[in-house]
Design a protein around this motif. Structure first.
Motif, mmCIF file in Angstrom:
data_model
loop_
_atom_site.group_PDB
_atom_site.id
_atom_site.type_symbol
_atom_site.label_atom_id
_atom_site.label_comp_id
_atom_site.label_asym_id
_atom_site.label_seq_id
_atom_site.Cartn_x
_atom_site.Cartn_y
_atom_site.Cartn_z
ATOM 1 N N ASP A 13 41.272 33.576 43.897
ATOM 2 C CA ASP A 13 41.697 32.751 42.768
ATOM 3 C C ASP A 13 42.208 31.438 43.334
ATOM 4 N N ASP A 14 42.051 30.359 42.587
ATOM 5 C CA ASP A 14 42.481 29.059 43.095
ATOM 6 C C ASP A 14 43.852 28.664 42.566
ATOM 7 N N GLU A 15 44.470 29.499 41.792
ATOM 8 C CA GLU A 15 45.784 29.176 41.221
ATOM 9 C C GLU A 15 46.833 29.875 42.098
ATOM 10 N N PRO A 16 47.556 29.116 42.942
ATOM 11 C CA PRO A 16 48.388 29.761 43.974
ATOM 12 C C PRO A 16 49.400 30.759 43.406
ATOM 13 N N ASN A 17 49.997 30.435 42.278
ATOM 14 C CA ASN A 17 51.021 31.342 41.748
ATOM 15 C C ASN A 17 50.436 32.654 41.262
ATOM 16 N N ILE A 18 49.240 32.589 40.723
ATOM 17 C CA ILE A 18 48.600 33.832 40.279
ATOM 18 C C ILE A 18 48.237 34.677 41.486
ATOM 19 N N VAL A 19 47.725 34.010 42.526
ATOM 20 C CA VAL A 19 47.407 34.728 43.753
ATOM 21 C C VAL A 19 48.656 35.428 44.301
ATOM 22 N N GLY A 30 50.508 49.587 47.596
ATOM 23 C CA GLY A 30 50.066 50.174 48.840
ATOM 24 C C GLY A 30 48.664 49.821 49.261
ATOM 25 N N PHE A 31 48.109 48.753 48.718
ATOM 26 C CA PHE A 31 46.771 48.355 49.159
ATOM 27 C C PHE A 31 46.867 47.367 50.296
ATOM 28 N N GLU A 32 45.766 47.316 51.063
ATOM 29 C CA GLU A 32 45.662 46.269 52.070
ATOM 30 C C GLU A 32 45.052 45.058 51.387
ATOM 31 N N VAL A 33 45.660 43.868 51.541
ATOM 32 C CA VAL A 33 45.276 42.736 50.701
ATOM 33 C C VAL A 33 44.849 41.528 51.532
ATOM 34 N N ALA A 34 43.804 40.856 51.064
ATOM 35 C CA ALA A 34 43.444 39.539 51.629
ATOM 36 C C ALA A 34 43.296 38.578 50.458
ATOM 37 N N VAL A 35 43.607 37.296 50.691
ATOM 38 C CA VAL A 35 43.477 36.329 49.596
ATOM 39 C C VAL A 35 42.650 35.123 50.044
ATOM 40 N N VAL A 36 41.907 34.587 49.080
ATOM 41 C CA VAL A 36 41.158 33.348 49.328
ATOM 42 C C VAL A 36 41.288 32.441 48.095
ATOM 43 N N GLY A 37 41.012 31.149 48.296
ATOM 44 C CA GLY A 37 41.242 30.187 47.201
ATOM 45 C C GLY A 37 39.978 29.589 46.603
#
Lengths: 125, 66, 917
Positions: A13-19, A30-37
């Motif tokens: 997601d490109d909205e930093p606060n939502i990310v 308990g999930f393993e998480v990665a984020v991209v914009g």
């Protein structure tokens, strides 16, 4: 997916606060998480990180969520990955388009965190 | 196709103009000695008026104002 | 080089090329890709008007009478100016009635009279024969002139030449054969010859180029331009006694005017002109181009006539016929190739005329003279023959041969006595006799068959008596005292000064008497009785134009009667195809489904008319139709009804046009509404998206904080901070949307005062100073003190400046950012004094394609809507609306990577009476 391994979730997601909120929520579950914009990064990360599920925003720079979804579904290596599309535009045509492109679920913003977690768990079950 | 009534009327006016310019008495005005750039006056008059008339015909039928 | 055999071979090769073009043109027509479907080809083919008369004879006439040759070409120019009325109408009528010739046209109009068609044909044939003789004379003369190259020897008098040595005879035979090959290869219901038209257009080019070539050679090759020739000619003794050959007396002006109108009539009524202009026309729209292109063609081909004539007189004071100047001038200067080319040009002028004229005449002879006669003679039993198309072709071929033979005969008898142009004029006056009947046909409903017959007969007889017979007498074939003392020795009947009318030349004299008698007889006899039913019907068709297919008799005949009848003339296959097409047109399945009604009869009659002329067609159809002629009252009744229906339908058309216009307007309005609706929809969808985005963060974080009290304090504070800022974003968005809505609807509250923008800018900058410091961005102001005044709303102007400054601040790099504001007074492109404010930054700049986009709602730089930097995407649209409200403009100047410069203008307010706030 093995029992021992934590399920992996990619957030695009490109909205930093939502990310930020999604990341926090998923980690707490308990999930393993990665984020991209953006869309391109999402595709790249999908290859490296091998997520079990992707939370995919529709309106992103470089590549839209639809394009990412289409590309993932066309890639046999990523065939098993679950995709949840997120959008702030809740029109029916958009929902239909997302599902037609192979998304497993479609959630409109703003969403209830409880529902979101429940949807993710049911998809990963 | 010459559709427009206006075009047809303009052509008719040019016809009348030609009839007048190519006949007595207008012709007589130019029918005297003298020359234009070495060309006899009457001959020069007829050829120039002819050319002008053709030009007007062309503008009338080809022009897209109607 | 110019031996006899070379000339013969070149001539035959030229004819071969013509034939190839014609063959190709026909081939293309057969495959449906017409070669001649072009307005230029149509205009060029009309150039068939220019025959050897023009090519050789004009020079001769110019040598004898100066500009006297010109009316022959000015006349057609005037006729084509009338195209909008006369030609257009004629084309429409001719196409609707399948007219195949001028005889057919006249016959058809006056009740489809066979008698009238026959008379027109006879006049045409007799009248045109001298003209054909002229072509033969010209070609054979030109041949013998260049054969003796390099010596210049005038051809011997034809009487001194034995028949078998006479070149004209061979010319006639070759042309006859050629025309037969050309024009009668097959029979067509429309009498059109596409290949021939293509060849004629080609010939028009050849003769024009040839004449221009010799003209250029004479004017610039031999002499030093026009003025040189005129100057030298003025010194000639022959020129001394006449003032350029122009008319000087009223009578001479009369002759000039008479020739003008004569040529005007002839350029339409000559059978070949009618054939090319009307019958062969593939598309009435082509007329538009021809209106000016054909007169231009005439002008070009006459451009050098007078100079060449004068040059000839300068070079050959005696002994050379002026009709041969175009050949003898190049010959005298040893221009072999030019001579040969000119000869070919003359040949093309002759062949073009002969081919089209004899084809047109043979069609008339066949349809209007021979066929009606054959049908009347029981001896031939034509009624019993099954296929007559072969017979029709044979008749035409024989007719071509006979016409050319007659032309040759006239040449032997009378050809020597006249110059080329005089012979041609005899023909012109003959065809001018058609004028009253033809123009009356189009514009006067009262004309009758009897009137037309009477007019034509009187005109023709006067012509024969005052022009044709004298031409024989001059040649010694009639006693000369016939000329000097008149018929029966009555002085008053002297052929060339009839009733004592003297002073005019023979052509004008004949034209005056023949056309006068003709018109009086036509009108007078027509008025003796009311038109018959059939005449009234045809008059309605011709004059009013669009009462087509009106049934004129009751009675019927079925396909079983009509198809065999048509098949006899067109051949079984063509007839079947035509009927099948008609059936399809009527929406009937198959030929046998056609009803036996008046429409079918009319269709068959028109089909036949194309092949054998309207008179014969009428007679043929009558033989199989059991008809019951309508009385005149009934026809008039039908016509009245029809014209009433027409006026109703005109009203209806007007109504439906209005309706259509209204519909179009409605549709446009609807489309505009739909577009607005779509825009509103898009706007709402975008607004929804923009509102939901901050809402999403707010809800997500609130729910998490709400459900999980165990989140540690730092996280908690951070999340609450996000919630607060997203709430602010949301309120800002809502405010701006409302603001925009106010601006859009024009309901904004404005308090416009005189103020100094410089002060407002300083104030705005002060309020933003903290933010600039925070990001370590420098802000420079360049404002004159006290600065100019403008009319504006202080708060709104403040909003503009804050928007632009925060926009700049948003995009400049931290700590290295520089923003400068400059205010200047300049003048606008329309020379009004304006205030110009620029806000320049050193940020990333804006791509050219985005420079207008950024002023649209919810659009931001970069990828449209997918890039989401800070901001709502509403600031710049609002800013622009405000500036425009003040009467200024807002735009951006930028190159990518070099920063952006936002500029807005305000109208300068000269009044210095500033209200202090």
């Amino acid at each position: 997916m093995t029992e021992s391994r934590k399920a992996r979730i990619l957030i695009a997601d490109d909205e930093p606060n939502i990310v930020l909120s999604l990341e926090f929520l998923m980690k707490k579950e308990g999930f393993e998480v990665a984020v991209v914009g953006d869309g391109e990064a999402a595709l790249q990360k999908a290859a490296e990180f091998a997520p079990d599920l992707i939370l995919l925003d529709v309106m992103m720079p470089k590549k839209s969520g639809y394009e990412v979804c289409e590309a993932l579904r066309a890639d046999p290596a990523r065939a098993g990955v679950k995709i949840i599309m997120l959008t702030a535009k809740g029109r029916e045509t958009e929902v239909a388009k997302g599902l037609a492109l192979g998304a497993d679920a479609y959630i409109t913003k703003p969403f209830s965190t409880k529902d979101m977690v429940a949807r993710i768990k049911s998809l990963l079950a | 196709m010459i559709r427009s009534r206006l075009t047809a009327q303009r052509l008719f006016a040019l016809f009348l103009l030609g009839v007048v310019l190519f006949n007595f008495p207008v012709l007589h005005i130019f029918n005297r000695g003298g020359d234009v750039f070495g060309i006899p006056l009457l001959y020069a008059y007829l050829m120039v008026i002819w050319l002008v008339l053709i030009g007007l015909l062309a503008v009338t039928v080809e022009g897209g104002t109607d | 080089m110019l031996q006899g055999w070379v000339i013969v071979v070149v001539s035959l090769v030229y004819l071969g090329i013509l034939f190839a073009i014609a063959w190709y043109g026909d081939h293309r027509a057969d495959t449906g890709r017409s070669l001649i479907s072009s307005p230029v080809v149509y205009a060029l083919s009309l150039g068939v008007y220019c025959t050897t008369w023009t090519f050789y004879g004009s020079v001769g006439r110019a040598a004898a009478s100066g500009v006297g040759f010109l009316p022959i070409y000015l006349g057609p120019t005037l006729l084509f100016a009338l195209a909008g009325f006369v030609l257009m109408k004629m084309l429409r009528v001719a196409k609707a009635n399948r007219i195949t010739s001028i005889a057919d046209f006249v016959a058809s109009r006056y009740g489809k009279s066979q008698l009238l068609g026959g008379l027109v044909t006879i006049i045409a044939v007799v009248g045109i024969i001298p003209y054909i003789a002229l072509q033969l004379k010209a070609v054979s003369n030109s041949f013998s002139v260049i054969e003796s190259y390099p010596q210049i020897i005038m051809p011997a008098s034809v009487a001194a030449v034995p028949l078998h040595q006479d070149g004209a005879l061979y010319v006639a035979i070759i042309l006859a054969g050629f025309t037969i090959l050309f024009g009668t290869r097959h029979l067509d219901a429309t009498e059109r010859h596409e290949g021939m038209v293509a060849a004629i257009a080609f010939e028009s080019i050849i003769k024009l180029v040839a004449f221009l070539a010799v003209g250029i050679f004479v004017v610039w090759g031999i002499h030093d331009g026009f003025a040189d020739i005129f100057a030298k000619a003025a010194a000639l003794p022959a020129m001394a006694q006449r003032s350029g050959g122009a008319p000087v007396t009223p009578v001479a002006y009369g002759s000039w005017g008479a020739l003008l109108f004569l040529a005007m009539f002839a350029s339409l009524l000559l059978p070949r002109q009618f054939q090319i202009a009307i019958v062969e026309n593939v598309n009435p729209g082509h007329l538009r181009r021809a209106v000016w292109m054909f007169p231009l063609y005439l002008l070009l081909i006459n451009l050098f006539v007078l100079p060449v004539a004068l040059a000839g007189m300068i070079h050959f004071p005696t002994g050379v016929d002026a009709d041969t100047f175009v050949l003898t001038l190049p010959m005298a200067h040893q221009q072999e190739f030019l001579t040969l080319f000119v000869y070919i040009g003359g040949l093309s002028a002759a062949t073009g005329m002969v081919i089209v004229e004899t084809i047109a005449l043979s069609t008339m002879v066949c349809n209007d003279l021979v066929m009606p006669a054959l049908f009347r003679l029981p001896f031939f039993r034509l009624e019993e023959r099954s296929d007559l198309s072969g017979l029709l072709l044979t008749i035409r071929r024989v007719a071509i041969g006979v016409i050319l033979a007659l032309g040759y005969l006239y040449f032997r008898i009378a050809g020597e006595a006249h110059a080329l142009v005089s012979i041609g004029l005899i023909s012109f006056v003959a065809v001018a006799q058609f004028a009253p009947a033809v123009f009356g046909a189009l514009y006067w409903k009262g004309g009758t068959r009897d009137g037309a017959l009477a007019g034509l007969l009187v005109g023709f007889m006067v012509w024969g008596y005052t022009l044709m017979l004298p031409s024989f007498a001059k040649s010694g074939w009639l006693p000369v005292d016939f000329m000097s003392s008149g018929m029966f020795g009555l002085d008053i009947l002297r052929p060339q000064s009839l009733f004592g009318l003297t002073g005019f030349d023979e052509i004008t004299h004949c034209m005056i008497w023949s056309l006068l008698g003709n018109t009086v007889a036509y009108a007078g006899v027509s008025l003796l009785r009311a038109p018959t039913a059939r005449e009234a019907h045809q008059a309605a068709v011709f004059v009013s134009g669009n009462i087509e297919g009106l049934p004129v008799w009751r009675g019927s005949a079925g396909v079983t009667d009509l198809l065999p009848l048509v098949a006899r003339f067109l051949g079984a296959e063509k007839a079947k195809a035509a009927f099948a097409e008609y059936a399809q047109h009527r929406g009937v399945f198959g030929i046998n489904g056609l009803k036996a009604d008046a429409g079918l009869v009319l269709f068959a009659e028109n089909l036949l008319a194309g092949a054998i002329g309207s008179g014969s067609a009428r007679a043929m159809v009558a033989s199989v139709v059991e008809e019951e002629p309508l009385g005149i009252d009934e026809v008039m009744h039908i016509l009245d009804e029809a014209s009433q229906m027409r006026s109703y339908s005109i009203e209806l058309e007007a109504k439906s046009r209005e309706l259509q216009e209204a519909t179009t307007e409605l549709r446009d309005a609807n489309a505009r509404l739909r577009e607005l609706d779509r825009m509103k929809d898009d706007f709402i969808s975008t607004v929804t998206h923009e509102l939901r985005t901050p809402l999403t963060s707010i809800r997500a974080f609130s729910e998490m904080l709400h459900e999980d009290p165990d989140i540690d304090v730092t996280e908690r504070v951070r999340f609450l901070g996000i919630i607060v800022s997203e709430t602010e974003r949301l309120s800002r968005l809502i405010n701006q949307i409302l603001d925009l809505a106010k601006l859009d609807s024009g309901r904004g509250e404005w308090s416009v005062n005189t103020l100094r923008p410089g002060e407002v800018i300083r104030e705005a900058a002060d309020s933003m100073l903290a933010l600039f410091h925070e990001k370590a961005v420098s802000l420079e102001l360049d404002l004159p003190d006290p600065g100019p005044a403008a009319l504006a709303d202080r708060d709104r102007l403040m909003q503009v400046m804050v928007n632009l400054l925060s926009n700049a601040l948003k995009f400049v790099p931290k700590s290295e950012g520089r923003v400068s504001v400059v205010l200047r007074v300049t003048s606008s492109p329309d020379m009004k004094k304006i205030i110009r404010v620029s806000v320049t930054d050193n940020g990333p700049g804006i791509r050219l394609e985005d420079q207008e986009l950024i002023f649209e709602k919810f659009r931001q730089g970069g990828d449209v809507m997918t890039d989401k930097p800070q901001g709502t995407g509403l600031g710049l649209p609002i800013t622009r609306q405000i500036v425009e409200y003040f009467g200024g403009r807002l735009w951006v100047e930028s190159t990518l990577t070099k920063g952006a410069c936002f500029v807005f203008t305000l109208p300068l307010h000269e009044d210095d009476n500033i209200e202090n706030k």
